[in-house]
Scaffold this active site. Structure first.
Site, PDB file in Angstrom:
ATOM      1  N   ASP A  14       0.832  -1.214   0.000  1.00 21.16           N
ATOM      2  CA  ASP A  14       0.000   0.000   0.000  1.00 21.16           C
ATOM      3  C   ASP A  14       0.859   1.255   0.000  1.00 21.16           C
ATOM      4  OD1 ASP A  14      -1.941  -1.877   0.175  1.00 21.16           O
ATOM      5  OD2 ASP A  14      -2.842  -1.146   2.033  1.00 21.16           O
ATOM      6  N   THR A 122      -9.315  -2.456   9.404  1.00 23.01           N
ATOM      7  CA  THR A 122      -9.460  -3.685   8.628  1.00 23.01           C
ATOM      8  C   THR A 122     -10.817  -4.372   8.742  1.00 23.01           C
ATOM      9  OG1 THR A 122      -8.713  -5.993   8.562  1.00 23.01           O
ATOM     10  CG2 THR A 122      -8.276  -4.819  10.569  1.00 23.01           C
ATOM     11  N   GLU A 124     -11.102  -7.362   9.062  1.00 25.91           N
ATOM     12  CA  GLU A 124     -10.909  -8.428  10.052  1.00 25.91           C
ATOM     13  C   GLU A 124     -11.566  -8.091  11.393  1.00 25.91           C
ATOM     14  OE1 GLU A 124      -9.091 -11.572  10.522  1.00 25.91           O
ATOM     15  OE2 GLU A 124      -9.544 -11.664   8.399  1.00 25.91           O
ATOM     16  N   TYR A 146      -4.192 -10.360  15.612  1.00 23.31           N
ATOM     17  CA  TYR A 146      -4.096  -9.271  14.633  1.00 23.31           C
ATOM     18  C   TYR A 146      -5.331  -8.379  14.722  1.00 23.31           C
ATOM     19  CZ  TYR A 146      -4.560  -6.876  10.180  1.00 23.31           C
ATOM     20  OH  TYR A 146      -4.758  -5.905   9.224  1.00 23.31           O
ATOM     21  N   LYS A 150      -5.842  -4.470  15.970  1.00 21.99           N
ATOM     22  CA  LYS A 150      -6.392  -3.445  15.064  1.00 21.99           C
ATOM     23  C   LYS A 150      -7.668  -2.821  15.638  1.00 21.99           C
ATOM     24  CE  LYS A 150      -3.819  -3.183  11.238  1.00 21.99           C
ATOM     25  NZ  LYS A 150      -3.441  -1.938  10.560  1.00 21.99           N
TER      26      LYS A 150
HETATM   27  N1  GDD Z   1      -2.023 -16.733   3.729  1.00 23.93           N
HETATM   28  C1  GDD Z   1      -2.652 -17.895   3.458  1.00 23.93           C
HETATM   29  N2  GDD Z   1      -1.920 -18.996   3.055  1.00 23.93           N
HETATM   30  N3  GDD Z   1      -3.992 -17.943   3.571  1.00 23.93           N
HETATM   31  C2  GDD Z   1      -4.611 -19.116   3.275  1.00 23.93           C
HETATM   32  C3  GDD Z   1      -3.920 -20.252   2.865  1.00 23.93           C
HETATM   33  C4  GDD Z   1      -2.507 -20.191   2.765  1.00 23.93           C
HETATM   34  O1  GDD Z   1      -1.839 -21.152   2.405  1.00 23.93           O
HETATM   35  N4  GDD Z   1      -4.818 -21.236   2.623  1.00 23.93           N
HETATM   36  C5  GDD Z   1      -6.034 -20.727   2.882  1.00 23.93           C
HETATM   37  N5  GDD Z   1      -5.926 -19.441   3.284  1.00 23.93           N
HETATM   38  C6  GDD Z   1      -7.037 -18.572   3.648  1.00 23.93           C
HETATM   39  C7  GDD Z   1      -6.890 -17.930   5.021  1.00 23.93           C
HETATM   40  O2  GDD Z   1      -7.230 -18.858   6.046  1.00 23.93           O
HETATM   41  C8  GDD Z   1      -7.885 -16.762   4.887  1.00 23.93           C
HETATM   42  O3  GDD Z   1      -9.188 -17.204   5.135  1.00 23.93           O
HETATM   43  C9  GDD Z   1      -7.793 -16.380   3.396  1.00 23.93           C
HETATM   44  O4  GDD Z   1      -7.081 -17.462   2.748  1.00 23.93           O
HETATM   45  C10 GDD Z   1      -7.043 -15.085   3.139  1.00 23.93           C
HETATM   46  O5  GDD Z   1      -5.821 -15.140   3.837  1.00 23.93           O
HETATM   47  P1  GDD Z   1      -4.706 -13.984   3.647  1.00 23.93           P
HETATM   48  O6  GDD Z   1      -4.446 -13.756   2.217  1.00 23.93           O
HETATM   49  O7  GDD Z   1      -3.560 -14.362   4.522  1.00 23.93           O
HETATM   50  O8  GDD Z   1      -5.419 -12.656   4.158  1.00 23.93           O
HETATM   51  P2  GDD Z   1      -6.366 -12.380   5.439  1.00 23.93           P
HETATM   52  O9  GDD Z   1      -7.784 -12.379   4.950  1.00 23.93           O
HETATM   53  O10 GDD Z   1      -6.036 -13.253   6.560  1.00 23.93           O
HETATM   54  O11 GDD Z   1      -5.939 -10.906   5.839  1.00 23.93           O
HETATM   55  C11 GDD Z   1      -5.692  -9.877   4.867  1.00 23.93           C
HETATM   56  O12 GDD Z   1      -6.816  -9.044   4.715  1.00 23.93           O
HETATM   57  C12 GDD Z   1      -7.191  -8.274   5.863  1.00 23.93           C
HETATM   58  C13 GDD Z   1      -8.390  -7.407   5.503  1.00 23.93           C
HETATM   59  O13 GDD Z   1      -9.548  -8.157   5.369  1.00 23.93           O
HETATM   60  C14 GDD Z   1      -4.467  -9.092   5.340  1.00 23.93           C
HETATM   61  O14 GDD Z   1      -4.085  -8.194   4.334  1.00 23.93           O
HETATM   62  C15 GDD Z   1      -4.779  -8.303   6.592  1.00 23.93           C
HETATM   63  O15 GDD Z   1      -3.663  -7.490   6.942  1.00 23.93           O
HETATM   64  C16 GDD Z   1      -6.006  -7.418   6.312  1.00 23.93           C
HETATM   65  O16 GDD Z   1      -6.359  -6.684   7.461  1.00 23.93           O
END
Ligand code: GDD
Length: 333
Positions: A14, A122, A124, A146, A150
């Site tokens: 970002d 977020t 989240e 997390y 936040k």
């Molecule tokens: N990272 C990851 N790796 N996530 C996985 C995987 C994997 O191998 N397999 C499944 N997932 C699922 C996670 O359990 C989650 O439900 C979804 O994919 C997205 O995971 P992330 O891309 O790690 O993002 P996030 O949703 O946990 O958080 C992101 O978005 C938030 C806003 O909604 C981050 O950018 C946070 O900082 C942000 O606040």
């Protein structure tokens, strides 16, 4: 006179998109990042980079005192939800206390009338979602260290706005991605793996929860919303999202389709696999190491308020986003 912006987390996804936007708008951009001056970042020549660890209050104080920014964008964070279960204290120190410190410094330096503050809040926060889609009025129910960190940041921002009249805004940002998203987030992990698998450089993709649904938008759109929030007459909090939810499973299907592979799912739970429909080869498997102890199952935001008041809307669909990221990985890999 050119406006001065200070961005924490300048070297993150970002930070890069926002600094590009602000430079185009004629701002003088200062950024804070960890590390040493030898490290290389895009745009560095046009940005005044301050190398500092944000947990160092005295240094942060000096930077803000010197720069006297018109706008501060707090984008620095331990932003990985899974990592927050392993490093809850570090996550809290960074995510909760840094915005508090910035707000304190604004107040101590008497910059309340000059400096506007943006906090990267977020989606989240909604965790165990009490309402679908989530609006600004939906109750919070954070589901990770997390999200809890936040939540503090979100409310301290509201509190300093109300108590000291600081122009402080929370952008309640849902997932936002881009070709420069790091691979510890699922979108980039998937797009990069599909390309590597297609090119014979990787055998399989191991993932955690395939059923989680998220609202994925393009980071370039989301930084515009951050800027817009600080240009209003009044400070406020806004949901920034696309309003569309997709599962991780769909994301896998879309990304593989971009490299002409159709995925067929077989089995259940930990034994579920994704196979290449044309030859039956297993390309996706579940690895429980990627599961989180608990997590939000369905996060999808309603961006109506941002649309009505800021005139903001996302310009890129989920499908276009996956295509953009896969294409970029095609060129890189
Ligand atoms: N990272 C990851 N790796 N996530 C996985 C995987 C994997 O191998 N397999 C499944 N997932 C699922 C996670 O359990 C989650 O439900 C979804 O994919 C997205 O995971 P992330 O891309 O790690 O993002 P996030 O949703 O946990 O958080 C992101 O978005 C938030 C806003 O909604 C981050 O950018 C946070 O900082 C942000 O606040």
């Amino acid at each position: 006179m050119a406006k001065i912006a200070l961005i924490t987390g300048i070297n993150g996804q970002d930070g890069k998109y926002l600094s590009e936007l602000l430079i185009k708008k004629g701002y003088i951009v200062h950024g804070i990042r960890r590390g040493s001056p030898q490290a290389d970042i895009k745009n560095e020549k046009e940005i005044y980079v301050h190398y500092s660890d944000l947990t160092d209050y005295a240094e942060l104080f000096k930077i803000i005192q010197e720069v006297k920014p018109d706008e501060i964008y707090n984008l620095a964070a331990q932003s990985n939800v899974k990592v927050s279960f392993e490093k809850p204290e570090y996550t809290t120190l960074t995510n909760a206390l840094v915005p508090l410190k910035i707000l304190e410094i604004i107040q101590t330096l008497g910059l309340e009338r000059k400096t506007r503050f943006f906090q990267a809040s977020t989606g989240e926060l909604f965790g165990n979602s009490q309402e679908v889609p989530q609006r600004e009025s939906t109750p919070f129910y954070p589901k990770s260290p997390y999200a809890v960190s936040k939540l503090y940041a979100h409310w301290i921002c509201v509190n300093y706005r109300e108590a000291y009249n600081i122009f402080a805004c929370n952008g309640i940002l849902f997932n936002h991605e881009s070709p420069i998203r790091p691979e510890n987030f699922v979108t980039r992990k998937i797009t990069k793996a599909t390309v590597r698998i297609k090119k014979g450089l990787q055998d399989k993709l191991y993932l955690g929860n395939l059923n989680a649904k998220r609202d994925w938008g393009f980071a370039g759109d989301y930084v515009k919303a951050m800027w817009l929030m600080l240009q209003q007459d009044k400070p406020d909090d806004y949901i920034i999202a696309t309003g569309e939810a997709h599962s991780v499973r769909e994301l896998v299907e879309f990304a593989f389709r971009e490299v002409n592979i159709e995925i067929k799912w077989e089995g259940k739970g930990l034994n579920e696999v994704g196979k290449d429909a044309s030859n039956g080869r297993t390309l996706v498997e579940i690895d429980p190491a990627f599961y989180r102890p608990v997590e939000a199952n369905l996060l999808v935001g309603d961006p109506s308020k941002a649309r009505d008041i800021l005139g903001w809307k996302p310009s890129i669909s989920f499908e276009e986003l996956v295509r953009m990221m896969t294409k970029n990985d095609m060129n890189l890999v």
